[in-house]
Enzyme design. Structure first.
Site, PDB file in Angstrom:
ATOM      1  N   CYS A 359       0.886  -1.182   0.000  1.00 34.89           N
ATOM      2  CA  CYS A 359       0.000   0.000   0.000  1.00 34.89           C
ATOM      3  C   CYS A 359       0.912   1.216   0.000  1.00 34.89           C
ATOM      4  CB  CYS A 359      -0.933  -0.004   1.200  1.00 34.89           C
ATOM      5  SG  CYS A 359      -1.955  -1.486   1.334  1.00 34.89           S
ATOM      6  N   ALA A 361       1.149   4.324  -1.608  1.00 33.59           N
ATOM      7  CA  ALA A 361       0.871   5.762  -1.716  1.00 33.59           C
ATOM      8  C   ALA A 361       0.999   6.445  -0.352  1.00 33.59           C
ATOM      9  CB  ALA A 361      -0.538   5.967  -2.261  1.00 33.59           C
ATOM     10  N   PRO A 362       1.538   7.675  -0.325  1.00 31.46           N
ATOM     11  CA  PRO A 362       1.954   8.506  -1.465  1.00 31.46           C
ATOM     12  C   PRO A 362       3.394   8.269  -1.922  1.00 31.46           C
ATOM     13  CG  PRO A 362       2.117   9.784   0.542  1.00 31.46           C
ATOM     14  CD  PRO A 362       1.582   8.431   0.947  1.00 31.46           C
ATOM     15  N   GLY A 363       4.099   7.293  -1.343  1.00 34.65           N
ATOM     16  CA  GLY A 363       5.417   6.927  -1.826  1.00 34.65           C
ATOM     17  C   GLY A 363       6.576   7.298  -0.926  1.00 34.65           C
ATOM     18  N   LYS A 365       7.557   5.979   2.062  1.00 30.61           N
ATOM     19  CA  LYS A 365       8.290   4.783   2.493  1.00 30.61           C
ATOM     20  C   LYS A 365       8.934   4.075   1.303  1.00 30.61           C
ATOM     21  CE  LYS A 365       5.130   3.983   6.377  1.00 30.61           C
ATOM     22  NZ  LYS A 365       4.104   4.975   5.952  1.00 30.61           N
ATOM     23  N   ASP A 383      -0.731   0.293  -5.609  1.00 33.35           N
ATOM     24  CA  ASP A 383      -1.885   0.927  -4.978  1.00 33.35           C
ATOM     25  C   ASP A 383      -3.059   0.766  -5.922  1.00 33.35           C
ATOM     26  OD1 ASP A 383      -2.196   3.038  -2.468  1.00 33.35           O
ATOM     27  OD2 ASP A 383      -3.733   3.304  -4.010  1.00 33.35           O
ATOM     28  N   ASP A 410      -4.952  -3.784  -6.570  1.00 30.01           N
ATOM     29  CA  ASP A 410      -5.585  -3.916  -5.260  1.00 30.01           C
ATOM     30  C   ASP A 410      -4.774  -4.908  -4.437  1.00 30.01           C
ATOM     31  OD1 ASP A 410      -7.175  -4.205  -3.047  1.00 30.01           O
ATOM     32  OD2 ASP A 410      -9.028  -4.562  -4.161  1.00 30.01           O
ATOM     33  N   ASP A 526       2.079  -1.529   4.987  1.00 29.13           N
ATOM     34  CA  ASP A 526       1.635  -0.370   5.759  1.00 29.13           C
ATOM     35  C   ASP A 526       0.144  -0.207   5.487  1.00 29.13           C
ATOM     36  OD1 ASP A 526       2.030   1.955   7.418  1.00 29.13           O
ATOM     37  OD2 ASP A 526       1.805   3.160   5.603  1.00 29.13           O
ATOM     38  N   CYS A 577      -0.805   3.472  11.622  1.00 29.05           N
ATOM     39  CA  CYS A 577      -0.687   4.764  12.310  1.00 29.05           C
ATOM     40  C   CYS A 577      -1.887   4.954  13.236  1.00 29.05           C
ATOM     41  CB  CYS A 577      -0.590   5.901  11.301  1.00 29.05           C
ATOM     42  SG  CYS A 577      -1.934   5.948  10.096  1.00 29.05           S
TER      43      CYS A 577
END
Length: 625
Positions: A359, A361-363, A365, A383, A410, A526, A577
């Protein structure tokens, strides 16, 4: 009254006037205290009652209260990751020091706030710095701000401090002109620079001018960004006073969701609402304790609600002072939260390996992983949103990375079915390419055979296949082929009218059909979560017990995919998070119970405390973790 009865004439009248003035002063002081209490940042975090009870039992009541209070405050530091492929840490430190000095970060923001507090001498740089550091450590040591005066003094260099940030990250002063820049000496984090902020500050909004206070109300998301150092952009403004003009000083407050009659939550402010500022104002009470600073209007009221983008309010006096990094040293640094930096380090990618970011986005990591690999190997970032994949692609281009390949996929379908083709990705052709193919087909003649004769016919100009058929009275056979021009018409409309609001402006990206099992050395998951750990967070009432459980089920399905994609002996890093144990510790328990071949490894570096252990039975078994 007995004393007044003994005084007659002018003396009595003068004493009555004096007592009346004293009473007026007393009442006036109460009004001023009410105003000062109103124009403060003293928020309370709203929770769903059941979720609040659940977290209170999981963490303990006192601990959860401290967590809720901490969520309302931004972290008083910003972490910047240096792009080692383009520059060096030393060069970035010098540039940042110069930028922060040019923007007058210390004196323009901190000094003004200290002057409003009235406790720090604005002419004393040492006292200013000591106060700043005291407030910084007050936040991280979870000390009540009311006990701030009892804190021991802390050296400005930060070398003799004892906060977990200094201890765990091994911060070191840069010895540059700007004293809030720190380097990280922790192995593997030498490319991380920490910039410290300060706060909270008490701001005098009236400033004794006697004029009516002009106000602006912003959305919650906008306010959370402002508390992290951003300015107020046009889309974030919900309401403002009637006569706000360009250059006016305005007080900025927040519109936070409140309970409605249907049992849900609502903001209740229509964009464009006029604020009167009087106590009869419909939103007067709602702004109490939700003021986040002052700013200068860069647009008039009409301009704010007419424009679609741009900065509306430039913040000059903030409750929390953090340096803004919007557009600063683009491509050379990347502003990233500390937990995200730690996540990439825990994955410990090696050059030449094949890594999957499920997962991505937004890039942030993704690029951190690629840099730790020295841009050698392959990082697959996926993504399910086309626009988010485009964001990943743009960021990797900006950072100058070549080992990252972004695909639309997905994460729940990351494992390729056994009967699918060997090709992992199928390229999607654009509409313009389809049109070119159609035009090419039209221009190419079609061969039609009839005995010894052979005629080349263009389907755009039908012809008779056999002239003798016509002489015999039979119907002629028309040699033609219909080609749809729908794609061409669609492109023509788009060129004439422009793209729709929901249409992306970029090119099409490769869509993956999934990946083979055991095909990655390391996998980062993530996972999408309830995000109840992001700071600052000014509202949390939208989450319910059922939504939290739904997040947990969704994450377990993703983890099932990650286990199949990691090779034997590989590494899977799972991160969120949120503070929800059902999305954190509960998933670890699920993984270890379901997949006996998995082992829980200690992480490095380790920042923070231990996780929760054991189970929790809430609401008589209706909710169990």
């Amino acid at each position: 009254m007995y004393f007044l009865s003994r005084i007659r004439g002018k003396g009595r009248k003068k004493l009555q006037l004096l007592l009346q003035k004293m009473e007026n002063c007393r009442l006036g002081s109460h009004d001023m205290e009410g105003k000062e209490e109103r124009h403060t940042y003293s928020p309370a975090l709203q929770w769903n009652p059941e979720v609040k009870e659940y977290f209170s039992k999981a963490y303990g009541h006192d601990h959860f209260v401290r967590i809720s209070e901490s969520l309302l405050r931004p972290p008083l530091y910003s972490c910047v990751r240096v792009n080692a492929l383009k520059t060096t840490r030393k060069a970035i430190l010098q540039k940042l020091s110069s930028i922060l000095q040019d923007t007058d970060f210390n004196k323009s923001h901190e000094m003004k706030s200290f002057q409003h507090m009235g406790t720090i001498n604005a002419d004393s740089d040492n006292s200013n710095r000591t106060g700043t550091m005291q407030r910084f450590h007050d936040i991280f040591d979870h000390v009540n701000t009311e006990d701030m005066e009892d804190l021991p003094e802390i050296e400005a260099s930060g070398l003799n401090t004892t906060t977990w940030l200094d201890r765990d990250l091994r911060l070191e002063s840069t010895n540059l002109d700007h004293k809030d820049l720190f380097c990280c000496k922790l192995p593997g984090m030498e490319h991380v620079i920490v910039i410290r902020g300060s706060g909270p500050f008490k701001i005098g909004y009236d400033a004794g001018s006697g004029k009516a206070l002009k106000e602006v109300i912003v959305s919650r998301k906008c306010a959370e960004a402002v508390l992290r150092g951003a300015d107020v952009f046009v889309p974030g403004v919900l309401a403002c006073s009637a006569h706000v003009e360009k250059g006016d000083m305005v007080a900025v407050s927040v519109a936070v969701e409140r309970p409605d009659l249907a049992g849900g939550w609502m903001v209740g402010i229509t964009r464009g609402t006029i604020l009167s500022g009087a106590e009869t104002d419909a939103y007067y009470v709602e702004r109490h304790g939700w003021y986040i600073g002052q700013g200068i209007a860069l647009l008039s009221r009409a301009g704010i609600f007419r424009e679609t983008h741009g900065i509306a309010i430039q913040m000059v006096n903030r409750v929390y002072t953090l340096p803004p990094f919007h557009g600063v040293l683009k491509g050379e640094i990347f502003l990233q939260n500390l937990p995200s930096i730690i996540t990439a380090l825990v994955l410990d990618p090696k050059p030449g390996e094949r890594i999957l970011d499920m997962c991505a986005a937004p890039g942030g990591k993704t690029t951190a992983i690629a840099m730790l690999m020295e841009d050698k190997g392959e990082v697959i970032a996926v993504d399910r949103s086309h626009n988010k994949v485009e964001d990943i692609h743009n960021l990797t281009q900006e950072m100058g990375l070549t080992c990252v390949h972004a695909y639309k996929l997905d994460a729940l379908k990351a494992v390729k079915p056994v009967d699918s083709s060997d090709a992992e990705c199928s390229s999607l052709s654009t509409a313009s390419e389809n049109i070119k193919d159609n035009v090419r087909d039209e221009e190419q003649p079609t061969s039609i055979s009839n005995g010894e004769d052979q005629r080349f016919l263009n389907h755009s100009q039908p012809a008779v296949r056999n002239l003798q058929d016509k002489a015999n009275g039979s119907k002629p056979l028309i040699a033609s082929r219909y080609t749809s021009r729908a794609d061409e018409r669609k492109v023509a409309r788009k060129m004439r009218n422009g793209p729709g609001r929901g249409q992306n402006l970029g090119g099409r990206f490769q869509q993956s059909k999934g990946f083979k099992r055991d095909s990655f050395d390391r996998v980062l998951l993530d996972a999408p979560c309830s995000a109840l750990g992001l700071r600052p967070r000014l509202f949390a009432g939208e989450e319910t017990l059922e939504s939290l459980r739904g997040n947990g089920r969704y994450q377990r399905r993703m983890f099932d995919q990650a286990v199949q994609l990691a090779r034997s002996g590989g590494i899977i890093v799972y991160s969120t998070c949120t503070i929800n144990p059902g999305e954190n510790e509960a998933l670890v328990r699920y993984a270890l119970d379901t997949y006996k071949f998995l082992a829980l490894e200690p992480q490095y570096p380790k920042i923070g405390g231990p996780g929760l252990v054991g189970g929790l039975d809430v609401f008589n078994g209706r909710f169990y973790e």
